[in-house]
Design a protein around this motif. Structure first.
Motif, PDB file in Angstrom:
ATOM      1  N   VAL A  47       0.832  -1.268  -0.025  1.00 41.93           N
ATOM      2  CA  VAL A  47       0.065  -0.027   0.080  1.00 41.93           C
ATOM      3  C   VAL A  47       0.816   1.160  -0.102  1.00 41.93           C
ATOM      4  CG1 VAL A  47      -1.644   1.207   1.377  1.00 41.93           C
ATOM      5  CG2 VAL A  47      -1.926  -1.139   1.146  1.00 41.93           C
ATOM      6  N   ARG A  48       1.955   1.294   0.870  1.00 43.88           N
ATOM      7  CA  ARG A  48       2.786   2.220   0.954  1.00 43.88           C
ATOM      8  C   ARG A  48       3.587   2.800  -0.344  1.00 43.88           C
ATOM      9  NH1 ARG A  48       5.262   1.245   6.850  1.00 43.88           N
ATOM     10  NH2 ARG A  48       3.775   2.437   8.139  1.00 43.88           N
ATOM     11  N   ARG A  49       3.895   1.454  -1.053  1.00 41.21           N
ATOM     12  CA  ARG A  49       4.739   1.477  -2.610  1.00 41.21           C
ATOM     13  C   ARG A  49       3.611   2.248  -3.395  1.00 41.21           C
ATOM     14  NH1 ARG A  49       4.189  -1.723  -6.100  1.00 41.21           N
ATOM     15  NH2 ARG A  49       3.793  -3.459  -4.568  1.00 41.21           N
ATOM     16  N   LYS A  50       2.402   1.739  -3.504  1.00 40.48           N
ATOM     17  CA  LYS A  50       1.455   2.371  -4.212  1.00 40.48           C
ATOM     18  C   LYS A  50       1.089   3.697  -4.363  1.00 40.48           C
ATOM     19  CE  LYS A  50      -0.560  -2.294  -5.367  1.00 40.48           C
ATOM     20  NZ  LYS A  50      -0.545  -2.350  -7.118  1.00 40.48           N
ATOM     21  N   LEU A  51       1.030   3.995  -2.777  1.00 41.77           N
ATOM     22  CA  LEU A  51       0.672   5.451  -2.648  1.00 41.77           C
ATOM     23  C   LEU A  51       1.959   6.319  -3.146  1.00 41.77           C
ATOM     24  CD1 LEU A  51      -1.040   5.274   0.809  1.00 41.77           C
ATOM     25  CD2 LEU A  51      -2.201   5.983  -1.416  1.00 41.77           C
ATOM     26  N   ARG A  54       1.816   6.626  -6.787  1.00 45.02           N
ATOM     27  CA  ARG A  54       0.770   7.659  -7.514  1.00 45.02           C
ATOM     28  C   ARG A  54       1.185   9.233  -6.945  1.00 45.02           C
ATOM     29  NH1 ARG A  54      -5.178   7.041  -4.757  1.00 45.02           N
ATOM     30  NH2 ARG A  54      -4.174   7.850  -2.901  1.00 45.02           N
ATOM     31  N   ARG A  55       1.880   9.242  -5.950  1.00 46.03           N
ATOM     32  CA  ARG A  55       2.215  10.724  -5.551  1.00 46.03           C
ATOM     33  C   ARG A  55       3.387  11.222  -6.676  1.00 46.03           C
ATOM     34  NH1 ARG A  55       6.415  13.227  -3.462  1.00 46.03           N
ATOM     35  NH2 ARG A  55       7.630  11.236  -3.163  1.00 46.03           N
ATOM     36  N   GLN A  56       4.310  10.329  -6.818  1.00 46.53           N
ATOM     37  CA  GLN A  56       5.349  10.686  -8.013  1.00 46.53           C
ATOM     38  C   GLN A  56       4.707  10.795  -8.973  1.00 46.53           C
ATOM     39  OE1 GLN A  56       8.308   7.722  -7.640  1.00 46.53           O
ATOM     40  NE2 GLN A  56       9.221   8.397  -5.799  1.00 46.53           N
ATOM     41  N   SER A  57       3.787  10.232  -9.693  1.00 47.81           N
ATOM     42  CA  SER A  57       3.154  10.170 -10.911  1.00 47.81           C
ATOM     43  C   SER A  57       2.249  11.698 -11.036  1.00 47.81           C
ATOM     44  CB  SER A  57       2.138   9.086 -11.125  1.00 47.81           C
ATOM     45  OG  SER A  57       1.424   9.248 -12.399  1.00 47.81           O
ATOM     46  N   SER A  58       1.524  11.998  -9.670  1.00 46.65           N
ATOM     47  CA  SER A  58       1.074  13.427 -10.186  1.00 46.65           C
ATOM     48  C   SER A  58       2.016  14.462 -10.028  1.00 46.65           C
ATOM     49  CB  SER A  58       0.035  13.360  -8.713  1.00 46.65           C
ATOM     50  OG  SER A  58       0.714  13.343  -7.431  1.00 46.65           O
ATOM     51  N   GLN A  59       3.159  14.311  -9.498  1.00 44.80           N
ATOM     52  CA  GLN A  59       4.137  15.181  -9.334  1.00 44.80           C
ATOM     53  C   GLN A  59       4.692  15.169 -10.843  1.00 44.80           C
ATOM     54  OE1 GLN A  59       6.956  14.377  -6.318  1.00 44.80           O
ATOM     55  NE2 GLN A  59       6.047  15.532  -4.898  1.00 44.80           N
TER      56      GLN A  59
END
Length: 64
Positions: A47-51, A54-59
Motif C-alpha cells: 500500500v505504501r509503495r502504491k501510494l 501515485r504521488r510521484q506520478s502526480s508530481q
C-alpha cells in the motif's frame, strides 16, 4: 468488508477506498499471528509503495 487475494490485489482495493476518503482500516484475520505477519510484511509495504508511486506520478504530471 472482507478482502481476499494477494497483497498486491488487496492493496489495490485499499487504494480504491483511500481514493474516496477512507483513511483508517482495521486489519484482522485468522489465524491472528499469521495474518498480522502477512499484513506487516507484504500488505502494508505494498500500500505504501502504491501510494508513493501515485504521488510521484502526480508530481510528474504537474511538472509538465
Amino acid at each position: 468488508m472482507a478482502f481476499v487475494g494477494t497483497a498486491e490485489q488487496v492493496a489495490d482495493r485499499f487504494l480504491e477506498y483511500i481514493n474516496i476518503g477512507i483513511s483508517s482500516f482495521i486489519l484482522s484475520g485468522y489465524p491472528n499471528l499469521e495474518e498480522a505477519t502477512i499484513s506487516g510484511n507484504a500488505l502494508i509495504p505494498a500500500v505504501r509503495r502504491k501510494l508513493e508511486e501515485r504521488r510521484q506520478s502526480s508530481q510528474d504530471i504537474a511538472a509538465v
